[in-house]
Design a protein around this motif. Sequence first.
Motif, short mmCIF file in Angstrom:
data_model
loop_
_atom_site.label_atom_id
_atom_site.label_comp_id
_atom_site.label_asym_id
_atom_site.label_seq_id
_atom_site.Cartn_x
_atom_site.Cartn_y
_atom_site.Cartn_z
N LYS A 68 0.27 42.27 56.30
CA LYS A 68 0.88 41.15 56.11
C LYS A 68 0.48 40.72 54.25
O LYS A 68 1.40 39.18 54.27
N ALA A 69 0.04 40.83 54.45
CA ALA A 69 -0.88 40.64 52.67
C ALA A 69 -0.25 40.78 51.68
O ALA A 69 1.24 42.32 51.29
N THR A 70 -0.06 40.01 50.60
CA THR A 70 0.77 40.53 49.27
C THR A 70 -0.28 40.84 47.89
O THR A 70 0.40 41.25 46.91
N HIS A 71 -1.60 41.28 48.36
CA HIS A 71 -2.53 41.84 47.20
C HIS A 71 -2.80 43.59 48.08
O HIS A 71 -1.94 43.65 49.03
N ASN A 72 -4.32 43.64 46.64
CA ASN A 72 -4.44 45.08 46.40
C ASN A 72 -4.66 45.53 48.41
O ASN A 72 -4.41 46.84 48.34
N TRP A 73 -5.21 44.41 49.53
CA TRP A 73 -5.24 45.11 50.66
C TRP A 73 -4.44 46.16 51.13
O TRP A 73 -4.39 46.62 51.86
N ASN A 74 -3.51 45.34 51.15
CA ASN A 74 -1.68 45.78 51.35
C ASN A 74 -1.90 47.55 50.78
O ASN A 74 -1.19 47.97 51.92
N GLN A 75 -2.45 47.40 49.26
CA GLN A 75 -1.43 48.53 48.89
C GLN A 75 -2.83 49.34 49.47
O GLN A 75 -2.43 50.69 49.84
N VAL A 76 -4.36 49.17 49.43
CA VAL A 76 -5.25 49.91 49.52
C VAL A 76 -4.73 50.79 51.67
O VAL A 76 -4.96 52.22 51.32
N CYS A 77 -4.76 49.47 51.76
CA CYS A 77 -5.30 50.14 53.40
C CYS A 77 -4.04 50.96 54.00
O CYS A 77 -4.00 51.83 54.36
N ASN A 78 -2.44 50.54 53.17
CA ASN A 78 -1.58 51.16 53.54
C ASN A 78 -1.89 52.51 53.61
O ASN A 78 -1.35 53.76 53.89
N ALA A 79 -2.18 52.77 51.71
CA ALA A 79 -2.35 54.31 51.05
C ALA A 79 -3.40 54.52 52.14
O ALA A 79 -2.73 56.19 53.13
N GLY A 80 -4.77 54.50 52.46
CA GLY A 80 -5.45 54.94 53.06
C GLY A 80 -4.78 55.71 54.58
O GLY A 80 -5.33 56.66 55.02
N MET A 81 -4.35 54.96 55.28
CA MET A 81 -4.19 55.34 56.83
C MET A 81 -2.25 56.31 56.67
O MET A 81 -2.67 57.09 57.67
N THR A 82 -1.76 56.01 55.59
CA THR A 82 -1.02 57.02 55.35
C THR A 82 -1.48 58.62 55.20
O THR A 82 -1.11 59.49 55.79
N TYR A 83 -2.65 58.65 54.42
CA TYR A 83 -2.65 59.66 53.86
C TYR A 83 -3.96 60.13 55.63
O TYR A 83 -3.98 61.75 55.62
N GLY A 84 -4.31 59.25 56.49
CA GLY A 84 -4.44 59.66 57.50
C GLY A 84 -3.29 60.27 58.77
O GLY A 84 -3.74 62.26 59.50
N ALA A 85 -2.65 59.64 58.66
CA ALA A 85 -1.41 60.39 58.76
C ALA A 85 -0.51 61.67 58.18
O ALA A 85 -0.69 62.11 59.49
N LEU A 86 -0.85 61.99 57.75
CA LEU A 86 -0.30 63.41 57.11
C LEU A 86 -1.26 64.07 57.69
O LEU A 86 -0.62 64.83 57.69
N ALA A 87 -2.10 64.02 57.38
CA ALA A 87 -3.02 64.66 57.63
C ALA A 87 -3.00 65.13 58.90
O ALA A 87 -3.07 66.24 60.09
N VAL A 88 -2.75 64.59 59.74
CA VAL A 88 -2.53 64.93 61.30
C VAL A 88 -1.56 65.02 61.98
O VAL A 88 -1.49 64.77 63.41
N ALA A 89 -0.60 65.02 61.28
CA ALA A 89 0.46 64.52 61.86
C ALA A 89 1.04 65.40 62.60
O ALA A 89 1.79 64.73 63.77
N GLU A 90 1.06 66.59 62.77
CA GLU A 90 1.48 68.41 64.05
C GLU A 90 0.85 67.46 65.17
O GLU A 90 1.29 67.99 65.71
N ASP A 91 -0.36 67.21 65.55
CA ASP A 91 -1.06 66.98 66.63
C ASP A 91 -0.84 65.61 66.84
O ASP A 91 -1.38 64.93 68.04
#
Length: 624
Positions: free
Chosen positions: A186-209
């Motif tokens: 719900k943040a409108t600042h850098n926390w949203n950008q950094v955390c969503n980016a980190g989670m997205t990288y993790g999700a892309l890495a393990v997507a097939e499993d």
Amino acid sequence: MQKKCLLLLIVSMGLLSVVTGQQHKAPDFSKLPGHPRILLLKDEEKIIRTAISQNQIWAAMDQAIFKECDKIIALPPVERIQIGRRLLDKSRECLRRVFYLSYASRMTGDDKYFVRAEKELLAVSKFSDWNPSHFLDVAEMTMAVAIGYDWLFDKLSLESKKIIQEAIVKKGLELSFDNRYNHYLKATHNWNQVCNAGMTYGALAVAEDYPELSEKILSTAINTIHLPMDEYKPDGAYPEGYGYWGYGTSFNVMFLSAVEKALSSDFGLTQVPGFLSTAKFLRSMTGPTGLCFNWGDSGMRGHLSPAMFWFAQKSNDPSLLWVEKDYLKTSDFSGFTNDRLLPAIMIWGKGISFDKIEAPSQNVWTGQGANPVSIMRTSWSDPNAIYLGFKAGSPSVNHGHMDVGSFVMESDGVRWASDFGMQEYESLESKGMHIFGRTQDAQRWTILRMNNYVHNTLTVDGQLQLVKGYAKIDKHSDAHDFSYAVSDLSTVYENQLASVKRGVGIVKGEYVVIHDELKATDKPATIKWVMMTSANVEITGKNTATLTKEGKKLFLRVDSPANTTISTWSTQPTTNYDAPNPGTILVGFEVNLKGSEENQFTVLLIPEKAAKKAKAKIKPLKNW
């Protein structure tokens, strides 16, 4: 596992409906590439090798990364040593090491880089946790491990893959659905950008499993990252300033670049008004000295930004890299290797033709938004050019200071009017300070560098600026004979003064003017005007002073119908928590207003070569 993923799916769908009113189409994983799929697909190393063979700059950057990798190989893996409430420095160092080593492994195939990267990945995967109470730590660690897992996938053993994958899921992704930690959504600042980016990288890495979990992570990120991206409206001014632009925006670009590469779509996010324009904001924020306009929680030193190469490619505008080109003129690229995202420059910059990077056509940039700024200069190529940065806005913005109406100024290669910028957080938190409150009575405003007392603005009767106040840039001009910006600051001084307006400008490309027009309430008021400088200050008359630094001179002259006398004040702290400020001083004056009295005063900042040309007669702001 499937039941658990389904539960997460249901929970997150409810969360999404709360966080955002708009829903993007869910990402289609049916055409997801195999590994590697994050940022750089299989065999795309060849494109980078071609760029290296054809361009000395990329060859030098490539070698700098490899030399740093050779240093990393000799280091032991990072340990889980928490400093205060943060593990963040360990997450960042892990990201730096893994990104560099994985790049070197892919570019050469040399096992020594793979072996050392795998050692780092296994070490952090075995940490007890990645400190979810400060979720930035989790986000950056997840990104680090995801890059290594994805880029080195074909070389990792089954056992290593299992350990690393489990860490990504258990210590990273699953915790993003825990309401104790996911406030960033719900943040409108850098926390949203950094955390969503980190989670997205993790999700892309393990997507097939973990397809359901990964799809939901991606959907959540796509549908919530627009919150901070909306803050770039309308012109691209980043509310958190230069330093946090380098954090929030860079991770936002890491997110967009990875999603577009893996899913062949940016889901319309790059079209958010103001986002692509923010590259012009950052380009303008660096002065001829190489120092940035460091308002808010920002350091002073400018630095190379890999993300700017993504913006230049995306906007097809090489001039966005004018400042980056200047950084790259150095013969020692090792100074760039503290940047944990540096390998991305080889991906985003590989098609850049440096001989096509020309100076920007405009010398003035103005942006509105939560923290409006206007930045002026007399030249992009002259190291002695005048540079003037002016800030409006509000102290209430994330990482904001009470610096509304403040300015910085350079000429002759010297920063004359300066801003302290941030104080290192742990130095304050270790003394029990609560530094992130944004209410009027927050402890944050007792910190010298964060309140208005040492910023280049006004203080009324020793009071603080009002957190709830906000000032926009009311009018501005980029005319050659007089470039300027004007802001009504009255709401920031509500009940302290009836009216406060400030205009700043560069006159005929020769000198700077700071002009204030004030009206008192029905009570008398004392206004303190200050400018912080690292120059030596000699008071030469009742209304004049000479600043000297590095063999150069700047003349300060005050013109006011009020009775003013130039003075200086110390910047040294009087508490046990404020940082020392050696080599700096405040110069300025005080003005006493009677009840309901109106007054104005003009300060001229005159480079030595313009000493005989500067005239104090300045029009009222309504006529600017």
